[in-house]
Scaffold this active site. Structure first.
Site: not given
Length: 608
Positions: A306, A277-278, A561, A129-130, A382, A390, A275, A559, A273
């Protein structure tokens, strides 16, 4: 009406949602979702109320007390925000809650996978959802300024199980719904269905709403941690993340109590997608972080961090995203330093420093997005997701630490977390708190330059360590054709190789890339960071020999990245590379999460 968030239709004059009771039916045959949402507002309200949606069909809006219909309309979809759901609440009786029914078959957050796509005998579904995709699961105030508690009933095939970033309450047979659901009871109570019940007792921003459904098993690895995964992955994942409890304890010593009760880990299929998600209580992870040497623990350290910086204290809007990721990157490296040592933390910082410089170069034509607090009006988060929040955020906090000393900064950080826990704040609130608790800091550090300036401030600092400097020296010698000796790399793991490749000159010629791979087999590395860094280097150098390996990789992993650099390298290198990239994407598209699909399509469009 005053806007609350550039990425939400919510306004500052209406009450926000504080609780959502969800009932969700997952239809794997049609890859669709049917649901109802009982939204509770922070105060009774009459008149207009706006909610965020994306690709949702709204079937009804009802006053749950009187069962009277509530007039509503959906705006045409905005490419960034989705559609505004406008409700007209009765003037004579202000409402505290609203019952909505809805469905979707094209959610940007929800990814359905067939058994073959999930590499399993069973289908799979999961959410991501992020940043602003919760609105594609259920109508909501999809802004991190709105913190919600929720309950959820997930109706799924009985052959599968569900997990959620919430407290599991029960697994039971479905009973007829009490109205408001967008699918009939004949579907809800059909044979072969089961209901999983969950509760989230603590207020979270909507982007942390998360669930997954599939053939999922678990292993306990600590007093408050389980690893969940498919049967073929779970044991390896449990070994990789066996040190998680030690990291939790290190985090508690640094930042205060762990307030989320459990810290469970879910390893998803390769299409995930990110690495990691917190999501609170249950972090979602890509299987690419399982490297066989516990190196994947660094991703876990980031998602764990996080728990204090991001989940407890959240950025109020995506313009303040650095408050999440900059603080978390700083906290991650402090945890890594305790658990794995100063040299390992310095390597982590060095990779971040290289990434920051590369990202500034990426945005050289639009430096707005190199600011810690950029203007995001009309911008899809996105599309500009990067390492700026970061790594520039980390550099800002590290600069403050160097100025005031670590003991003082540690006390400041603990006070900051305890003061704002379970709140969403903006950058200005942080700066005011910093100046109030570190008197005179604005005279020692140019805070405005750090927050509002573009690029990398002159008082940012590259890390210093013996190992880091040695790797940089070896990389600088490569342009003369000198590769590192086998004795020099004997103790290297993936992070050392990643840093080495990051520091190689961009004008490596094909023969050099081929020679390096012939000696060290980097294109075959099990460590995806190393494999992708090498493939990007080799393809950019013009080595068509690696097109086949790039294709295999892009069809195996989702992913972003890794998708970004490989698709970009192919699309930029030649017409043949462009054609290959487009063919690979056409064949692999359905295996990618919708967020990743958008990113790849943007790359291919840019380099058309």
């Amino acid at each position: 009406m005053a806007p609350l968030d550039p990425h939400s239709y919510a306004d500052g004059e209406s009450p926000l949602t504080t609780h959502v009771a969800l009932t969700l039916y997952l239809d794997f045959a049609t890859c669709s979702l049917h649901g109802s949402a009982l939204l509770t507002l922070s105060a009774p309200h009459s008149g207009p109320l706006s909610l965020d949606t994306r690709s949702l069909t709204i079937h009804s809006a009802i006053d749950p007390t009187s069962l009277s219909p509530i007039p509503f309309s959906l705006s045409p979809p905005d490419p960034v925000l989705g559609s505004q759901l406008s409700l007209s609440l009765p003037a004579e009786t202000p409402l505290s809650s609203i019952l909505l029914s809805f469905s979707t078959s094209s959610s940007s957050a929800l990814h359905f996978l067939s058994p073959s796509q999930a590499a399993s005998p069973f289908p799979y579904a999961y959410t991501q959802c992020q940043s602003i995709h919760a609105r594609s699961i259920f109508p909501c105030h999809d802004t991190p300024a709105a913190r919600i508690r929720f309950s959820a009933l997930l109706n799924i095939p009985s052959s599968l199980s569900a997990v959620m970033a919430a407290r599991h309450h029960a697994r039971c047979d479905p009973v007829p719904s009490e109205g408001g659901l967008s699918c009939p009871d004949s579907l809800w109570c059909a044979p072969g269905r089961i209901v999983e019940q969950f509760v989230m007792d603590q207020p979270i921003p909507p982007y942390l709403f998360a669930f997954a459904v599939g053939h999922i098993v678990y292993r306990d690895i600590g007093p408050r941690t389980r690893v969940y995964a498919g049967p073929d992955v779970v044991d390896e994942a449990a070994r990789e993340f066996s040190g998680t409890e030690e990291m939790i304890r290190a985090g508690e010593k640094l930042f205060g109590p762990y307030d989320w009760v459990r810290f469970d880990l879910l390893v998803l299929p390769m299409s995930f997608p990110y690495g990691g998600m917190e999501n609170p209580r249950m972090v979602f992870l890509t299987p690419t972080v399982i490297k066989g040497d516990a190196a994947g623990a660094q991703v876990v350290a980031h998602e764990l961090a996080h728990s204090w910086t991001g989940n407890l204290i959240t950025n109020k809007t995506n313009e303040d995203f650095w408050l999440n990721e900059g603080f978390t990157t700083y906290a991650e490296r402090r945890i890594v330093e305790v658990v794995q040592g100063e040299e390992r933390a310095a390597l982590n910082m060095g990779i971040g420093w290289r990434g920051l410089n590369r990202t500034v170069e990426r945005f050289r034509d639009n430096m707005e997005f190199t600011k810690l607090k950029p203007c995001m009006q009309g911008v899809d988060p996105d599309d500009v997701y990067s390492e700026i929040p970061y790594e520039k955020g980390f550099q800002f906090l590290w600069r403050i630490e160097r100025q005031v000393g670590r003991p003082v900064f540690d006390e400041f950080t603990k006070k900051y977390i305890s003061t704002f826990k379970f709140q969403s704040i903006d950058t200005e609130t942080f700066i005011d708190f910093l100046k109030a608790n570190v008197p005179g800091i604005e005279n020692q550090i140019d805070l405005r330059l750090w927050v509002e300036g573009t690029g990398i401030p002159p008082d940012a600092m590259e890390p210093v360590s013996a190992v880091y400097n040695k790797i940089k020296t070896l990389a600088s010698e490569f342009k003369n054709g000198q590769m590192p000796g086998e004795d020099e790399v004997a103790q290297w793991n993936g992070q050392e190789w990643e840093l080495y490749l990051e520091n190689l000159s961009s004008n490596v010629d094909p023969s050099q890339a081929l020679a390096l791979d012939a000696r060290y087999r980097l294109s075959e590395s099990r460590d995806w960071e190393v494999k992708v860094a090498f493939l990007e280097l080799a393809i950019s150098a013009g080595c068509k020999e690696y097109y086949a390996e790039a294709e295999r990789s892009l069809k195996q992993v989702g992913r972003m990245k890794y998708l970004r650099p490989l698709y970009t390298a192919l699309a930029k290198c030649s017409d043949e590379g462009k054609m290959l990239a487009r063919r690979i994407y056409a064949e692999a598209r359905n295996c990618y999460h919708p967020i990743a699909q958008g990113v790849v399509e943007s790359i291919l469009s840019k380099h058309a």
